[in-house]
Design an enzyme around this catalytic site. Structure first.
Site, short mmCIF file in Angstrom:
data_model
loop_
_atom_site.label_atom_id
_atom_site.label_comp_id
_atom_site.label_asym_id
_atom_site.label_seq_id
_atom_site.Cartn_x
_atom_site.Cartn_y
_atom_site.Cartn_z
N LEU A 187 46.69 51.28 59.07
CA LEU A 187 46.08 52.46 59.68
C LEU A 187 46.15 52.39 61.20
O LEU A 187 45.99 51.32 61.79
CB LEU A 187 44.62 52.58 59.23
N HIS A 246 42.19 41.60 50.52
CA HIS A 246 43.45 40.91 50.72
C HIS A 246 43.52 39.75 49.72
O HIS A 246 42.55 39.01 49.58
CB HIS A 246 43.56 40.40 52.17
N ASN A 266 38.71 46.45 53.28
CA ASN A 266 40.01 46.15 52.66
C ASN A 266 39.86 44.89 51.81
O ASN A 266 38.99 44.07 52.07
CB ASN A 266 41.05 45.91 53.76
N ASN A 297 41.96 47.79 41.42
CA ASN A 297 40.74 47.60 42.21
C ASN A 297 39.88 48.86 42.20
O ASN A 297 38.66 48.79 42.12
CB ASN A 297 41.08 47.17 43.65
N GLY A 353 46.05 50.71 41.15
CA GLY A 353 44.65 51.10 41.24
C GLY A 353 43.70 50.26 40.39
O GLY A 353 42.63 50.73 40.00
#
Ligand code: GRF
Length: 210
Positions: free
Chosen positions: A94, A110, A108, A14, A12
């Site tokens: 998802l 990456h 998101n 981010n 976590g």
């Protein structure tokens, strides 16, 4: 007020960068209203707890199908009136039903410069291993909207990070997080919160001045 729901699986860091960004006012008018993990021991849940943010572990094994699990996530986010879903180290892909319910409202991050080292199988340390074994001199991170593919959605922000001699996947991962991920994720959410993101086809336009 922009209401964010965050999906996590691990440390976590981010999520932490986003919470710091909100606290410092870098991300204006925004609140994290829910943090959900598919892993019981995710430290990200502990971080949410420290900030008094509603958080929960949702075990995929308690659901008959992937679709059922994703619908449970979606139902919870709908109940919290979440405006934007932020994937912060979430390890599951998802399903279509989920993505369609939050079209252009899922972000998101990456850990590479998409379209390099992305797509199926490129996650976590594997991304940095691939960058090192290819021999690139520059890598980085990408924030993008989530569409039905893996790491294929419209790109919002990217930041480059140098690959240095002696890098291991772990060292490179850390540099990419510090110098790119923790900078551009709060920034992308801030742009969204300020209404400065426009999607034109698969291109994201950032409005410089409102
Ligand atoms: C980050 O490298 C992110 O790019 C990737 O997973 C990692 C998550 O780290 N998708 P954390 O849980 O935010 O610390």
């Amino acid at each position: 007020m922009l209401k964010i729901g965050v999906l996590v699986s691990g440390g976590g860091s981010n999520l932490q960068a986003i919470l710091d960004g909100i606290e410092k006012g870098i991300i204006p008018n925004t609140k994290v209203v829910a943090v959900i993990s598919n892993k019981e021991d995710a430290y990200a849940l502990e971080r949410a707890k420290q900030y008094d943010i509603p958080h929960m572990y949702l075990n995929p094994k308690d659901y008959r199908t992937k679709k059922d699990y994703d619908q449970a996530l979606a139902d919870y986010f709908h109940a919290q009136s979440v405006d934007l879903i932020v994937l912060a180290g979430f390890t599951r892909v998802l399903s279509e039903t989920f993505v369609n319910q939050f079209s252009n409202r899922i972000m998101n991050i990456h850990p590479s410069l998409i379209p390099s080292f992305c797509g199926k199988g490129y996650y976590g340390l594997k991304v940095h291993e691939a960058a090192l074994s290819y021999g690139v001199k520059v890598t980085g991170a990408t924030v993008h909207f989530v569409d039905l593919g893996t790491d294929t959605g419209p790109i919002i922000l990217q930041k480059a990070v140098p690959v240095l001699e002696g890098d291991t996947p772990e060292i490179l991962q850390r540099r990419v997080m510090e110098e790119a991920e923790w900078q551009i994720y709060p920034k992308a959410i801030a742009l969204y919160a300020q209404g400065r993101i426009q999607i034109q086809g698969r291109t994201v336009k950032i409005i410089e001045h409102l």
